[in-house]
Design an enzyme around this catalytic site. Structure first.
Site, PDB file in Angstrom:
ATOM      1  N   ASP A  24       0.827  -1.220   0.000  1.00  0.00           N
ATOM      2  CA  ASP A  24       0.000   0.000   0.000  1.00  0.00           C
ATOM      3  C   ASP A  24       0.856   1.263   0.000  1.00  0.00           C
ATOM      4  O   ASP A  24       0.330   2.367  -0.082  1.00  0.00           O
ATOM      5  CB  ASP A  24      -0.974   0.001   1.190  1.00  0.00           C
ATOM      6  N   HIS A  25       2.188   1.117   0.076  1.00  0.00           N
ATOM      7  CA  HIS A  25       3.069   2.284   0.098  1.00  0.00           C
ATOM      8  C   HIS A  25       3.917   2.439  -1.151  1.00  0.00           C
ATOM      9  O   HIS A  25       4.600   3.444  -1.297  1.00  0.00           O
ATOM     10  CB  HIS A  25       3.967   2.251   1.338  1.00  0.00           C
TER      11      HIS A  25
HETATM   12 ZN   LIG Z   1       3.599  -1.186   6.459  1.00  0.00          ZN
END
Ligand SMILES: [Zn+2]
Length: 262
Positions: A24-25
Site C-alpha cells: 500500500d506504500h
Molecule cells: Zn507497512
C-alpha cells in the site's frame, strides 16, 4: 489515478520518497514511472527508497522491455540512522528510521531559514547598493555615502520562522521517532488503530490515534495530521476525537485534502 483525480501536476514532480516495501506504500510507483514515460517525460525523476527498491523496479522495466526516455535515479536511504538525502537552496529532506515490521523510514521536509528582508522603501531611502543589501542581510553594518553607519536592525525585517513537515508512516509508537521529529512544525503520523486495539497495534507495528497524539505532544509540534486508518472502523472522526484528548490541533489527512505547513 489519484494524482489525475486530484489534478496534481505530475511533470512537476522530480523527487519521490518511498517509506517501505509494503504494497500500500509503493505498488503505485511503477504505474507512475510508466505513465511518465508514455506521456513523453524527458526530465529526471529521482526515487528515494529502501535498498531493495532498485532491483525490483529494474526487473519490472526489464520484463516489460520498457526503455525509459527520461533519466530515472533510484537512491537507497539507510534504515539505520537519520541522514540528509536531499538538499536544494530552500529545502533539506532527511530520512529517519521508524519502528515497523520491515525496514521503514520517515521523512522530514525542512525549510531553510530565510534571510531577513529589506523593503524597497528602505533601499530607496538609504540609496543602498546591491553589495550593501547583502551585507545588511548577513547581519553586518554598512557605511553609507554620507559617512554614516547603518546598522542592520534599522532596515531589516525578520523573516518568518522556518517550517518543517515530518511524515511518519508506518510505525509503532517509538521514543526514537519523537527524538527525530522534535523541532518540526507539522507532522503526519499514522494511526491505524484506536486505543481499544492497542494490543493489535503493538503486534502489527502500527500506532493508535492516542499514541500519534503523544508523539506530537512530546515532540512539541504545532499541528498533527492523522491517516492510514484501518477499514475496520466506520467513523474516521473517532480517530480525531481520541487524539484530541491528548493534543489540541489535529486534522484528518483524507486523500485529496490540502494542508499548509505551519
Ligand atoms: Zn507497512
Amino acid at each position: 489515478m489519484q494524482m489525475r483525480k486530484f489534478k496534481v501536476k505530475m511533470q512537476r514532480i522530480h523527487e519521490v520518497f518511498i517509506s517501505h516495501m509494503h504494497g500500500d506504500h509503493y505498488l503505485g510507483l511503477m504505474g507512475f514511472i510508466s505513465s511518465m514515460h508514455l506521456l513523453g517525460r524527458k526530465s529526471r525523476l529521482t526515487v528515494y527508497g529502501p535498498p531493495e527498491l532498485k532491483e525490483i523496479l529494474e526487473m519490472q522495466l526489464k520484463a516489460s522491455q520498457t526503455f525509459l526516455e527520461y533519466p530515472l535515479e533510484i537512491v537507497a536511504w539507510s534504515p539505520e540512522a537519520k541522514e540528509c538525502i536531499y538538499e536544494d537552496k530552500s529545502l533539506r529532506v532527511w530520512s529517519f528510521p521508524l519502528k515497523h515490521r520491515i525496514d521503514c523510514c520517515g521523512f522530514i521536509f525542512e525549510e531553510k531559514q530565510r534571510k531577513p528582508k529589506i523593503t524597497k522603501t528602505s533601499i530607496a531611502q538609504y540609496d543602498l547598493l546591491p553589495s550593501q543589501i547583502i551585507q545588511l542581510k548577513n547581519g553586518n553594518s554598512v557605511v553609507l555615502n554620507n559617512g554614516e553607519t547603518l546598522a542592520p536592525e534599522k532596515v531589516c525585517e525578520e523573516p518568518e520562522p522556518a517550517k518543517s513537515y515530518a511524515y511518519c508512516s508506518d510505525t509503532a509508537y517509538s521514543e526514537k521517532v519523537i527524538g527525530a521529529v522534535t523541532g518540526c512544525t507539522t507532522i503526519y503520523h499514522e494511526s491505524t488503530f484506536l486505543e481499544s486495539e492497542a494490543e493489535r497495534a503493538k503486534s502489527t507495528f502500527h500506532s493508535t490515534a492516542k499514541q500519534a497524539a503523544m508523539v506530537a505532544k512530546q515532540a512539541g509540534v504545532k499541528r498533527l495530521l492523522l491517516g492510514h486508518f484501518s477499514s475496520r472502523y466506520a467513523n474516521d472522526d473517532d480517530f480525531k476525537k481520541e487524539a484530541e484528548s491528548i493534543f489540541k490541533t489535529v486534522s484528518l489527512a483524507n486523500e485529496g485534502t490540502v494542508f499548509t505547513v505551519h
